[in-house]
Design a protein around this motif. Structure first.
Motif, PDB file in Angstrom:
ATOM      1  N   ALA A  69       3.994   0.190   6.151  1.00  0.00           N
ATOM      2  CA  ALA A  69       5.454   0.166   6.062  1.00  0.00           C
ATOM      3  C   ALA A  69       6.083   1.460   6.549  1.00  0.00           C
ATOM      4  N   PHE A  70       5.384   2.595   6.382  1.00  0.00           N
ATOM      5  CA  PHE A  70       5.950   3.897   6.767  1.00  0.00           C
ATOM      6  C   PHE A  70       4.972   4.633   7.676  1.00  0.00           C
ATOM      7  N   PRO A  71       4.883   4.204   8.938  1.00  0.00           N
ATOM      8  CA  PRO A  71       3.968   4.881   9.876  1.00  0.00           C
ATOM      9  C   PRO A  71       4.384   6.336  10.099  1.00  0.00           C
ATOM     10  N   GLY A  72       3.388   7.212  10.109  1.00  0.00           N
ATOM     11  CA  GLY A  72       3.653   8.632  10.311  1.00  0.00           C
ATOM     12  C   GLY A  72       3.972   9.379   9.031  1.00  0.00           C
ATOM     13  N   SER A  73       4.067   8.668   7.923  1.00  0.00           N
ATOM     14  CA  SER A  73       4.365   9.312   6.643  1.00  0.00           C
ATOM     15  C   SER A  73       3.128  10.016   6.094  1.00  0.00           C
ATOM     16  N   VAL A  74       3.303  10.685   4.969  1.00  0.00           N
ATOM     17  CA  VAL A  74       2.173  11.384   4.338  1.00  0.00           C
ATOM     18  C   VAL A  74       1.065  10.398   3.987  1.00  0.00           C
ATOM     19  N   VAL A  75       1.457   9.238   3.473  1.00  0.00           N
ATOM     20  CA  VAL A  75       0.468   8.220   3.111  1.00  0.00           C
ATOM     21  C   VAL A  75      -0.305   7.763   4.347  1.00  0.00           C
ATOM     22  N   ASP A  76       0.394   7.617   5.459  1.00  0.00           N
ATOM     23  CA  ASP A  76      -0.259   7.173   6.694  1.00  0.00           C
ATOM     24  C   ASP A  76      -1.211   8.245   7.223  1.00  0.00           C
ATOM     25  N   ARG A  77      -0.797   9.520   7.141  1.00  0.00           N
ATOM     26  CA  ARG A  77      -1.633  10.605   7.651  1.00  0.00           C
ATOM     27  C   ARG A  77      -2.909  10.769   6.829  1.00  0.00           C
ATOM     28  N   TYR A  78      -2.819  10.518   5.538  1.00  0.00           N
ATOM     29  CA  TYR A  78      -3.984  10.677   4.666  1.00  0.00           C
ATOM     30  C   TYR A  78      -4.544   9.320   4.239  1.00  0.00           C
ATOM     31  N   ASP A  79      -4.365   8.331   5.095  1.00  0.00           N
ATOM     32  CA  ASP A  79      -4.780   6.965   4.760  1.00  0.00           C
ATOM     33  C   ASP A  79      -6.275   6.877   4.480  1.00  0.00           C
ATOM     34  N   GLU A  80      -7.088   7.538   5.309  1.00  0.00           N
ATOM     35  CA  GLU A  80      -8.535   7.453   5.131  1.00  0.00           C
ATOM     36  C   GLU A  80      -8.966   8.066   3.806  1.00  0.00           C
ATOM     37  N   ALA A  81      -8.334   9.177   3.420  1.00  0.00           N
ATOM     38  CA  ALA A  81      -8.676   9.801   2.140  1.00  0.00           C
ATOM     39  C   ALA A  81      -8.214   8.937   0.970  1.00  0.00           C
ATOM     40  N   LEU A  82      -7.039   8.336   1.111  1.00  0.00           N
ATOM     41  CA  LEU A  82      -6.499   7.509   0.026  1.00  0.00           C
ATOM     42  C   LEU A  82      -7.312   6.237  -0.183  1.00  0.00           C
ATOM     43  N   ARG A  83      -8.036   5.823   0.842  1.00  0.00           N
ATOM     44  CA  ARG A  83      -8.886   4.642   0.680  1.00  0.00           C
ATOM     45  C   ARG A  83      -9.976   4.881  -0.356  1.00  0.00           C
ATOM     46  N   MET A  84     -10.305   6.144  -0.591  1.00  0.00           N
ATOM     47  CA  MET A  84     -11.312   6.466  -1.603  1.00  0.00           C
ATOM     48  C   MET A  84     -10.847   6.063  -2.992  1.00  0.00           C
ATOM     49  N   LEU A  85      -9.531   5.895  -3.158  1.00  0.00           N
ATOM     50  CA  LEU A  85      -9.015   5.464  -4.459  1.00  0.00           C
ATOM     51  C   LEU A  85      -9.532   4.077  -4.841  1.00  0.00           C
ATOM     52  N   ARG A  86      -9.983   3.316  -3.852  1.00  0.00           N
ATOM     53  CA  ARG A  86     -10.506   1.976  -4.150  1.00  0.00           C
ATOM     54  C   ARG A  86     -11.749   2.042  -5.026  1.00  0.00           C
ATOM     55  N   LEU A  87     -12.404   3.190  -5.023  1.00  0.00           N
ATOM     56  CA  LEU A  87     -13.563   3.348  -5.898  1.00  0.00           C
ATOM     57  C   LEU A  87     -13.162   3.303  -7.368  1.00  0.00           C
ATOM     58  N   LEU A  88     -11.877   3.526  -7.648  1.00  0.00           N
ATOM     59  CA  LEU A  88     -11.409   3.468  -9.028  1.00  0.00           C
ATOM     60  C   LEU A  88     -11.598   2.081  -9.636  1.00  0.00           C
ATOM     61  N   ARG A  89     -11.691   1.082  -8.781  1.00  0.00           N
ATOM     62  CA  ARG A  89     -11.892  -0.273  -9.295  1.00  0.00           C
ATOM     63  C   ARG A  89     -13.222  -0.406 -10.032  1.00  0.00           C
TER      64      ARG A  89
END
Length: 207
Positions: A69-89
């Motif tokens: 939804a927000f390309p170029g945003s902080v979330v987009d720039r750190y998308d690969e790192a934020l994917r690690m949050l899926r381990l919380l499941r």
């Protein structure tokens, strides 16, 4: 490469899996008033959103859609790192596997001793960082391949904290210390063993 060749298929697989989890979350949100955990309480849907397992689901799902939804945003720039949050499941395994629940019970039953040990470890961390700052703050000899001096690494206590934490973990990438720095590192080795052994014995005895 493998990633380059199969990236479209991997992206499609990721999209499908995230959509499945998102649909599951939405269905559980819409039917929260039928869940025995929330049915007898006011605002069951809102209580569901702020429940522990619901927050885990949000942290694992939301970054994917926010990056789109927000390309170029902080979330987009750190998308690969934020994917690690899926381990919380994996934390949700305690609903289905008794052994995971046992680990959680051990930590909760020994919360006070572990908090005291953690506080003591934090105090020693700051003390040793201060000692290394006092010992190495004037060492202007460059060490390592990057040409950084010990005085730059330990220029103040906050800067010394990160290096002290690494040294307390038992890893010694830095070894060119002055005499008082070496003496401090020797004391750190002794205290680090104690700091690790105490919580380890507390956790072991909890089983």
């Amino acid at each position: 490469s493998f990633v380059g060749e199969y990236k479209p298929y991997l992206d499609l697989l990721e999209l499908a899996s995230v959509c499945v989890f998102a649909l599951d979350y939405l269905l559980r949100l819409l039917t929260a008033h039928h869940d025995p955990t929330f049915a007898s309480k006011s605002l069951p849907n809102l209580r569901f959103v702020f429940s522990f397992y619901s927050l885990i689901d949000l942290l694992t799902i939301a970054p994917y859609f926010l990056a789109i939804a927000f390309p170029g945003s902080v979330v987009d720039r750190y998308d690969e790192a934020l994917r690690m949050l899926r381990l919380l499941r994996l934390l949700k395994m305690d609903k289905y596997i008794p052994s995971v629940t046992l680990i959680d019970d051990v930590f909760r039953n020994n919360a006070v001793p572990l908090l005291v040990t953690g506080f003591a470890a934090s105090v020693f961390w700051v003390i040793f960082a201060t000692m290394l700052w006092m010992a190495e703050g004037g060492d202007a000899v460059a060490t390592g391949d990057n040409g950084i001096t010990q005085a730059q690494r330990f220029k103040d206590v906050p800067s010394a904290l990160q290096y002290t934490l690494i040294l307390l973990s038992g890893d010694y990438p830095l070894c060119d210390f002055v005499f008082w720095g070496q003496a401090t590192c020797f004391l750190m080795c002794l205290f680090a063993v104690s700091i690790v052994s105490i919580p380890s014995s507390i956790i072991a005895s909890g089983f």
